[in-house]
Write a protein that holds these residues in place. Sequence first.
Motif, PDB file in Angstrom:
ATOM      1  N   ARG A  87       0.727  -1.375  -0.153  1.00 13.72           N
ATOM      2  CA  ARG A  87      -0.006   0.037   0.232  1.00 13.72           C
ATOM      3  C   ARG A  87       0.799   1.357  -0.006  1.00 13.72           C
ATOM      4  NH1 ARG A  87      -5.198  -0.738   0.216  1.00 13.72           N
ATOM      5  NH2 ARG A  87      -5.899  -2.818   0.639  1.00 13.72           N
ATOM      6  N   GLN A  88       2.023   1.125   0.641  1.00 10.64           N
ATOM      7  CA  GLN A  88       2.985   2.271   0.494  1.00 10.64           C
ATOM      8  C   GLN A  88       3.222   2.556  -1.087  1.00 10.64           C
ATOM      9  OE1 GLN A  88       5.757   2.113   3.539  1.00 10.64           O
ATOM     10  NE2 GLN A  88       7.493   3.353   2.261  1.00 10.64           N
ATOM     11  N   LEU A  90       1.580   1.908  -3.438  1.00 11.81           N
ATOM     12  CA  LEU A  90       0.434   2.242  -4.052  1.00 11.81           C
ATOM     13  C   LEU A  90       0.036   3.917  -4.081  1.00 11.81           C
ATOM     14  CD1 LEU A  90      -2.366  -0.269  -3.269  1.00 11.81           C
ATOM     15  CD2 LEU A  90      -0.983  -0.133  -5.363  1.00 11.81           C
ATOM     16  N   ARG A  91       0.373   4.334  -2.794  1.00 13.34           N
ATOM     17  CA  ARG A  91       0.158   5.585  -2.494  1.00 13.34           C
ATOM     18  C   ARG A  91       1.258   6.237  -3.406  1.00 13.34           C
ATOM     19  NH1 ARG A  91      -0.606   3.506   2.775  1.00 13.34           N
ATOM     20  NH2 ARG A  91       1.353   4.013   3.579  1.00 13.34           N
ATOM     21  N   GLN A  92       2.388   6.011  -3.598  1.00 12.45           N
ATOM     22  CA  GLN A  92       3.366   6.718  -4.198  1.00 12.45           C
ATOM     23  C   GLN A  92       2.890   6.920  -5.840  1.00 12.45           C
ATOM     24  OE1 GLN A  92       7.638   5.985  -3.624  1.00 12.45           O
ATOM     25  NE2 GLN A  92       6.918   4.614  -1.754  1.00 12.45           N
ATOM     26  N   GLY A  93       1.861   6.179  -6.206  1.00 13.74           N
ATOM     27  CA  GLY A  93       1.561   6.275  -7.573  1.00 13.74           C
ATOM     28  C   GLY A  93       2.434   5.690  -8.914  1.00 13.74           C
TER      29      GLY A  93
END
Length: 297
Positions: A87-88, A90-93
């Motif tokens: 998820r980390q 994912l949050r970075q795009g």
Amino acid sequence: MKTVGRFAPSPTGRMHLGNVLSALLSWLSAKSKGGEWLLRIEDIDPQRSRREYAQWLMDDLAWLGLTWDGEPVCQSERSDIYEHYFRQLLRQGLTYPCYCTRADLLATQAPHESDGRVVYAGTCRNRPRQSGVPAATRLIVPDRDITFTDGHYGRQTVNLARQVGDFIIRRKDGAWAYQLAVVVDDGLTGVNEVVRGRDLLLSSPQQIYVAELLGFTPPRFIHLPLLLGDSGQRLSKRDRSLDMEHLRLRYTPEEIIGRLAFTTGLLSEPQVVSPEQLLSDFSWDSVPLNDLTVAAE
């Protein structure tokens, strides 16, 4: 800084002599520096991993005298941890869903010019999301050179975009991909030295990239030559004559260790030795760069 090495076998069958060689050199490299040697069972593939195979692995290592420090880590018990770091990313795009089938990949991937490896063409990078359709998750890589110094093969430079391509960090069936799980595990357990076969050399820049994104310090990589059969083929768990079930019926632990030590140049002639007896004179300078051949007997 204390050296912390590790051996991370997949419990998909009995270890063969090539696996034992990786374990031995990894153990010697860490222990010769007064370091620790950890054991990790890489059982994240639910279709191929079996608990009894993991027990065989640990029993074979103990029988050979390759003892590990602390409790073994099993990847199958760490899904929540991988989810957190996934998820980390994912949050970075830096990820996207990939709907490609095996046939799609074979049709769109281009072989790398020097070694025949295929590089993902980025087919799904700009595709719209398809609700309800199973998808793998790929990590976007930049057009960037990753340079590192391998402890045995020296300076290596790999361009992520041209030689690797966007790679999978979670499979379509939900299983965690190797390139994510291995980085998280090495980072959280303090591993700073990774010894493994040279067939995984191209994984190193991928893992360095993931480690940077997640805030981990990449370990030092040391790759070793592959152990080949007498006809020049790579050993696999299908080579029953050189797997631990059959080797244990014919040899003592010290005979197996001595045979491998002679094959890799650590001994000038075949001897019956324990791993501890090889520690004082161990040096990577003795290990050849070219692949090694071992014949079934």
